[in-house]
Design an enzyme around this catalytic site. Structure first.
Site, PDB file in Angstrom:
ATOM      1  N   ASP A 163      30.653 -10.134 -27.208  1.00  0.00           N
ATOM      2  CA  ASP A 163      30.092 -11.376 -26.671  1.00  0.00           C
ATOM      3  C   ASP A 163      29.609 -12.267 -27.813  1.00  0.00           C
ATOM      4  O   ASP A 163      29.309 -11.787 -28.909  1.00  0.00           O
ATOM      5  CB  ASP A 163      28.853 -11.103 -25.805  1.00  0.00           C
ATOM      6  CG  ASP A 163      29.138 -10.152 -24.674  1.00  0.00           C
ATOM      7  OD1 ASP A 163      30.290 -10.092 -24.236  1.00  0.00           O
ATOM      8  OD2 ASP A 163      28.180  -9.469 -24.249  1.00  0.00           O
TER       9      ASP A 163
HETATM   10  N1  URA Z   1      29.045  -4.740 -24.038  1.00  0.00           N
HETATM   11  C1  URA Z   1      28.471  -5.938 -23.858  1.00  0.00           C
HETATM   12  O1  URA Z   1      27.731  -6.152 -22.920  1.00  0.00           O
HETATM   13  N2  URA Z   1      28.725  -6.894 -24.774  1.00  0.00           N
HETATM   14  C2  URA Z   1      29.518  -6.718 -25.839  1.00  0.00           C
HETATM   15  O2  URA Z   1      29.700  -7.628 -26.640  1.00  0.00           O
HETATM   16  C3  URA Z   1      30.113  -5.458 -26.003  1.00  0.00           C
HETATM   17  C4  URA Z   1      29.871  -4.489 -25.082  1.00  0.00           C
END
Ligand code: URA
Length: 247
Positions: A115
């Site tokens: 993310d």
């Molecule tokens: N899980 C999440 O919530 N975000 C990420 O970036 C990776 C795994």
């Protein structure tokens, strides 16, 4: 066993696929004597070149080593605030790589996504089978995260995540078992083998908590090197690849 046959490509196609320009622009480079292989200037754009991984030690373009041919994989320390997709708004991880690489064929893509608000180890590759092997849950490649939480954990999360029965909101199949280590009341290390959308954040939401910050520090047995600063990247060597798939 017979050694694998090296791939061969026309010089103009090789350089165009590495992003050095259109076939015509690459022809101009060659005609200008800017491409050198094993110490000899190449003048024929149609010359057939063996594509070997050591090409950057043997070929220069305008005086600098040619970019690594495909397949190429690198690791990046993804900084906070950049996105992993060309389609998402905002600065992307691809903008942290050499501009020329945006025109590479086959194209580079991230191996799964982090993310915008997650930092840490991100693999980027043009190698489809490698990408599939890392992200496919069938291959059980572990992805390890450090999560800082809004509220202290109760301890029951360890069992809940390990059970292999936890269902995320809006989904119809339970999560595979995941390993949770409680390092401090609000700090956890979580290892998962899947990569569902926002998985870690949604797992903690499912047990009534909230992830305040998230960082991935390991894929398989490949750890994010301490000397790789946020935004920095380096090519993966064969030892790194072995570490990813080491059980
Ligand atoms: N899980 C999440 O919530 N975000 C990420 O970036 C990776 C795994």
């Amino acid at each position: 066993m017979k050694p694998a046959k090296a791939m061969v490509a026309r010089l103009d196609r090789l350089l165009a696929n590495l992003g050095y320009g259109s076939r015509r622009e690459v022809n101009d480079l060659v005609r200008a004597g800017r491409v050198v292989l094993d110490g000899a200037v190449l003048r024929d754009s149609g010359a057939r070149i063996e594509i070997t991984s050591d090409l950057p030690t043997r070929m220069t373009v305008s005086g600098t080593p040619v970019d690594p041919p495909a397949p190429m994989t690198l690791m990046m320390h993804k900084p906070l605030g950049v996105v992993c997709s060309h389609r998402e708004a905002g600065r992307s991880v691809y903008e942290l790589l050499p501009v020329r690489w945006r025109a590479r064929m086959p194209a580079l893509s991230t191996v799964g996504r982090l993310d915008k608000d997650t930092s840490g180890l991100l693999l980027i590759t043009d190698d489809g089978p490698f990408l599939h092997r890392v992200i496919s849950p069938r291959h059980h490649v572990a992805k390890r995260y450090l999560a800082t939480l809004d509220r202290p954990m109760s301890g029951t999360e360890v069992e809940t995540f390990a059970a292999g029965t936890l269902m995320l909101e809006g989904e119809t199949t339970p999560l595979a078992p995941a390993q949770l280590e409680i390092l401090e009341p609000n700090l956890a290390r979580l290892t998962i083998t899947e990569g569902r959308y926002h998985q870690v954040r949604r797992m903690f939401a499912a047990v009534g908590n909230h992830v305040v910050s998230l960082h991935r520090d390991q894929i398989g047995c490949l750890a994010l090197p301490h000397d790789l600063a946020p935004g920095a990247w380096r090519l993966l060597g064969s030892e790194d690849v072995d570490a990813i798939f080491r059980v």
